[in-house]
Design a protein around this motif. Structure first.
Motif, PDB file in Angstrom:
ATOM      1  N   PRO A  15       0.810  -1.225   0.000  1.00  0.00           N
ATOM      2  CA  PRO A  15       0.000   0.000   0.000  1.00  0.00           C
ATOM      3  C   PRO A  15       0.844   1.275   0.000  1.00  0.00           C
ATOM      4  CG  PRO A  15      -0.245  -1.210   2.076  1.00  0.00           C
ATOM      5  CD  PRO A  15       0.507  -2.091   1.156  1.00  0.00           C
ATOM      6  N   GLN A  16       2.029   1.188   0.654  1.00  0.00           N
ATOM      7  CA  GLN A  16       2.888   2.381   0.687  1.00  0.00           C
ATOM      8  C   GLN A  16       3.311   2.792  -0.723  1.00  0.00           C
ATOM      9  OE1 GLN A  16       6.264   1.962   3.327  1.00  0.00           O
ATOM     10  NE2 GLN A  16       7.061   3.929   2.561  1.00  0.00           N
ATOM     11  N   VAL A  75       0.308   4.414  -2.488  1.00  0.00           N
ATOM     12  CA  VAL A  75       0.064   5.801  -2.068  1.00  0.00           C
ATOM     13  C   VAL A  75       1.150   6.721  -2.637  1.00  0.00           C
ATOM     14  CG1 VAL A  75      -0.068   7.355  -0.065  1.00  0.00           C
ATOM     15  CG2 VAL A  75      -1.265   5.162  -0.012  1.00  0.00           C
ATOM     16  N   GLU A  76       2.399   6.239  -2.650  1.00  0.00           N
ATOM     17  CA  GLU A  76       3.480   7.069  -3.202  1.00  0.00           C
ATOM     18  C   GLU A  76       3.246   7.359  -4.686  1.00  0.00           C
ATOM     19  OE1 GLU A  76       6.945   4.881  -2.098  1.00  0.00           O
ATOM     20  OE2 GLU A  76       6.894   5.708  -0.058  1.00  0.00           O
ATOM     21  N   VAL A 115       0.362   7.476  -6.180  1.00  0.00           N
ATOM     22  CA  VAL A 115      -0.771   8.409  -6.274  1.00  0.00           C
ATOM     23  C   VAL A 115      -0.304   9.833  -5.914  1.00  0.00           C
ATOM     24  CG1 VAL A 115      -3.035   8.991  -5.321  1.00  0.00           C
ATOM     25  CG2 VAL A 115      -2.484   6.605  -5.836  1.00  0.00           C
ATOM     26  N   ASN A 116       0.505   9.959  -4.861  1.00  0.00           N
ATOM     27  CA  ASN A 116       1.026  11.285  -4.473  1.00  0.00           C
ATOM     28  C   ASN A 116       1.843  11.895  -5.605  1.00  0.00           C
ATOM     29  OD1 ASN A 116      -0.134  11.103  -1.971  1.00  0.00           O
ATOM     30  ND2 ASN A 116       1.730  10.426  -0.923  1.00  0.00           N
ATOM     31  N   LEU A 162      -7.467   0.271   1.996  1.00  0.00           N
ATOM     32  CA  LEU A 162      -6.629   0.888   0.955  1.00  0.00           C
ATOM     33  C   LEU A 162      -7.357   2.082   0.322  1.00  0.00           C
ATOM     34  CD1 LEU A 162      -3.991   0.675  -0.826  1.00  0.00           C
ATOM     35  CD2 LEU A 162      -5.437  -0.505  -2.481  1.00  0.00           C
ATOM     36  N   LEU A 187      -7.141   4.954   2.613  1.00  0.00           N
ATOM     37  CA  LEU A 187      -5.778   5.495   2.619  1.00  0.00           C
ATOM     38  C   LEU A 187      -5.554   6.425   1.437  1.00  0.00           C
ATOM     39  CD1 LEU A 187      -3.275   2.541   3.298  1.00  0.00           C
ATOM     40  CD2 LEU A 187      -3.425   4.713   4.524  1.00  0.00           C
ATOM     41  N   VAL A 188      -5.936   5.950   0.254  1.00  0.00           N
ATOM     42  CA  VAL A 188      -5.692   6.709  -0.969  1.00  0.00           C
ATOM     43  C   VAL A 188      -6.577   7.960  -0.995  1.00  0.00           C
ATOM     44  CG1 VAL A 188      -5.849   6.630  -3.490  1.00  0.00           C
ATOM     45  CG2 VAL A 188      -4.933   4.674  -2.251  1.00  0.00           C
ATOM     46  N   GLU A 238      -7.840   9.614   1.450  1.00  0.00           N
ATOM     47  CA  GLU A 238      -7.437  10.622   2.445  1.00  0.00           C
ATOM     48  C   GLU A 238      -6.075  11.224   2.113  1.00  0.00           C
ATOM     49  OE1 GLU A 238      -8.115   8.657   6.226  1.00  0.00           O
ATOM     50  OE2 GLU A 238     -10.251   8.509   5.743  1.00  0.00           O
ATOM     51  N   ALA A 239      -5.208  10.449   1.456  1.00  0.00           N
ATOM     52  CA  ALA A 239      -3.898  10.989   1.056  1.00  0.00           C
ATOM     53  C   ALA A 239      -4.080  12.104   0.035  1.00  0.00           C
ATOM     54  CB  ALA A 239      -3.010   9.883   0.485  1.00  0.00           C
ATOM     55  N   GLN A 240      -5.076  11.976  -0.839  1.00  0.00           N
ATOM     56  CA  GLN A 240      -5.277  12.967  -1.901  1.00  0.00           C
ATOM     57  C   GLN A 240      -6.745  13.361  -2.000  1.00  0.00           C
ATOM     58  OE1 GLN A 240      -3.065  14.667  -3.475  1.00  0.00           O
ATOM     59  NE2 GLN A 240      -1.314  13.520  -2.711  1.00  0.00           N
TER      60      GLN A 240
END
Ligand code: SAH
Ligand code: F3S
Length: 481
Positions: free
Chosen positions: A199-200, A203-204, A206-207, A255, A258-259, A261-263
């Protein structure tokens, strides 16, 4: 390509360090599912490091790669036709090398090298990191092949080169392979067992896309709801994971959160869901996060319990209805689409009527509909006779296509007079004075360009529609983003 050079080391994402002389030309094209298009971006990234720049011009290519699909016989025939075209070009440019990637490579293996003399290179979906070595072999005059399927490979450490991108939407793969073994399907044989990506690293990626200005991502997998990260390895080995691994495991609903909320300023989509693996917490996550698009592609394949069982789809018609009811309860405006197969072995007129009545119940926004195509090596091919005549398969297909068109029109008409948010993706194919984008529900919408630009989130008031497209005027920027 310049963009790639700017890329910084992020977590376990590879830094692209191209060879000094980036002068070899790669022509790569993809057929089939979104995963193939996403894989080609991984391949382009691996080969960029080897000194290959991509070209759109087949005639000038040093290396031609075709990423292939085996899902239906017709998909394979399309690729064979393309090989004939490459052959014609190779007569003018004999140094050009030709490689076959993807599901046909995995299914046919060395047969490809025997049957299609033009092919120099055969590489299965889990072996793309071996491409540099394989290409060296080919350049030394030998044919090369790697079709080994992997337990771990997710390409989580490769930063894809975005091919033919609109700069707005991108695919991010989250799982590879499939363990479901639907009896008609060749995918478990060509793409191997299911494994999930860290997942890390998701997310990276996607960021990184957000930093580059992308506005929408689609999380990709054959069966996304089955996503499960417990430190790596096959999904089927999860039962042997340690207590610690189980306690910190990440499932698809987590997941998604996570995604999202990250973006929070990016739209999040996902594909494909299998009804048997989709859980309420996924629907709840969708309802809770504004930026997760209100759209689910939920293939059903058939409306008949008897056929669903023969297909090894592990849910009943009734359970499917319950899932649809739950979706509509939590997300009343959710767009839902389907895949349906007509003429699966032993399908009767009554089974077909069950499919039509299931469609009546759900009233899907749109769908992908196919006549059954027997695939060598699948359970259906080994156990059942392909006994529904072609003309009956086709007639049933026409009936479901026509019914779908009615339902699509019914769904788009509901939006007339209303306003919804559209993300602008490109110029309309039919008019250079109009933009084209999609609503959260995944319906295509077109409207006059005015001063808006690609990548803008715009509220559009709909005044007209065809069965699949909403037509309207922009009434301002969306304040959601
Ligand atoms: N993993 C996805 C889809 C895989 S293939 C899922 O779970 O739905 C995409 C679609 O192709 C399938 O949903 C199915 O409708 C169709 N398909 C797969 N094998 C087929 C076959 N042998 N004949 C006709 N259609 C097929
Ligand atoms: Fe194929 Fe069924 Fe998996 S359609 S990809 S075996 S979920």
């Amino acid at each position: 390509m310049e963009k790639i050079l700017d890329e910084k080391q992020q977590g376990n994402t590879l830094v692209m360090e191209p060879k000094a002389s980036n002068n070899r030309k790669l022509f790569i094209e993809s057929y089939g599912c979104q995963m193939n298009f996403s894989d080609s971006e991984i391949v382009a990234s691996i080969l960029y490091k080897e000194g290959f720049n991509t070209t759109q011009n087949l005639e000038e290519a040093d290396l031609v790669l075709v990423n292939t699909c085996s899902i239906r016989d017709k998909a394979e025939q399309t690729v064979r036709k393309r090989l004939e075209k490459y052959n014609a070009v190779k007569r003018i440019n004999p140094n050009m090398k030709v490689g076959v990637l993807g599901c046909m490579a995995e299914r046919l293996k060395s047969k490809f090298l025997e049957e299609e003399k033009i092919v120099d290179l055969v590489v299965g979906p889990d072996a793309y990191k071996d491409l540099p070595n394989l290409i060296n072999e080919v350049e030394e005059g030998r044919n090369a092949m790697n079709v080994i399927l992997s337990k771990e490979e997710t390409y989580g450490d490769i930063s894809p080169v975005r091919l033919q991108s609109n700069g707005v939407s991108a695919f991010v793969s989250i799982t590879r392979g499939c363990d479901n073994m639907c009896t008609f399907c060749v995918v478990p044989f060509t793409r191997g067992r299911e494994r999930s990506r860290d997942p890390q690293s998701i997310v990276e990626e996607v960021n990184d896309l957000a930093a580059k200005g992308y506005k929408e991502i689609t999380l990709l997998g054959q069966n996304v709801d089955s996503y499960l990260w417990y430190g790596g390895g096959l999904k089927k080995d999860y039962k042997n994971a340690s207590e610690m691994q189980k306690a910190t495991a990440v499932n698809f609903a987590s997941l998604l959160k996570l995604v999202a909320e990250a973006q929070p300023k990016m739209r999040i989509r996902f594909s494909t869901s299998n009804p048997q693996d989709m859980t309420m917490d996924v629907i709840e996550a969708m309802a809770k996060h504004r930026n997760i698009c209100k759209y689910i592609h939920l293939p059903v394949q058939s409306g008949s319990d008897r056929i669903l069982k023969k297909m090894n789809r592990l849910h009943t018609r009734q359970e499917y209805f319950e899932m649809i009811d739950n979706i509509k309860k939590l997300i009343p405006d959710c767009g839902i689409s389907h895949d349906i197969i007509t003429g699966f072995p032993t399908e009767t007129e009554e089974d077909h009527q069950d499919t039509l009545s299931l469609m009546e119940y759900v009233k899907y926004g749109f769908g992908f509909m196919f006549a059954y195509s027997e695939r060598p090596g699948t359970m259906a091919e080994r156990k059942f006779k392909d006994d529904v005549p072609e003309d009956i398969k086709k007639r049933r297909l026409t009936q479901i296509v026509n019914l779908q068109q009615e339902h699509s029109r019914y769904n788009t008409k509901k939006y007339l007079g209303k306003t919804a948010e559209v993300l602008i993706e490109k110029e309309s194919k039919k008019s250079d004075a109009h933009w084209s984008g999609r609503t959260s529900q995944n319906t295509v919408a077109v409207f006059p360009k005015e001063n808006y630009k690609i990548g803008d989130f715009v509220n559009v008031k709909f005044e007209d529609c065809t069965s699949a497209t909403l037509i309207g005027v922009a009434v301002g920027y969306s304040d959601n983003y």
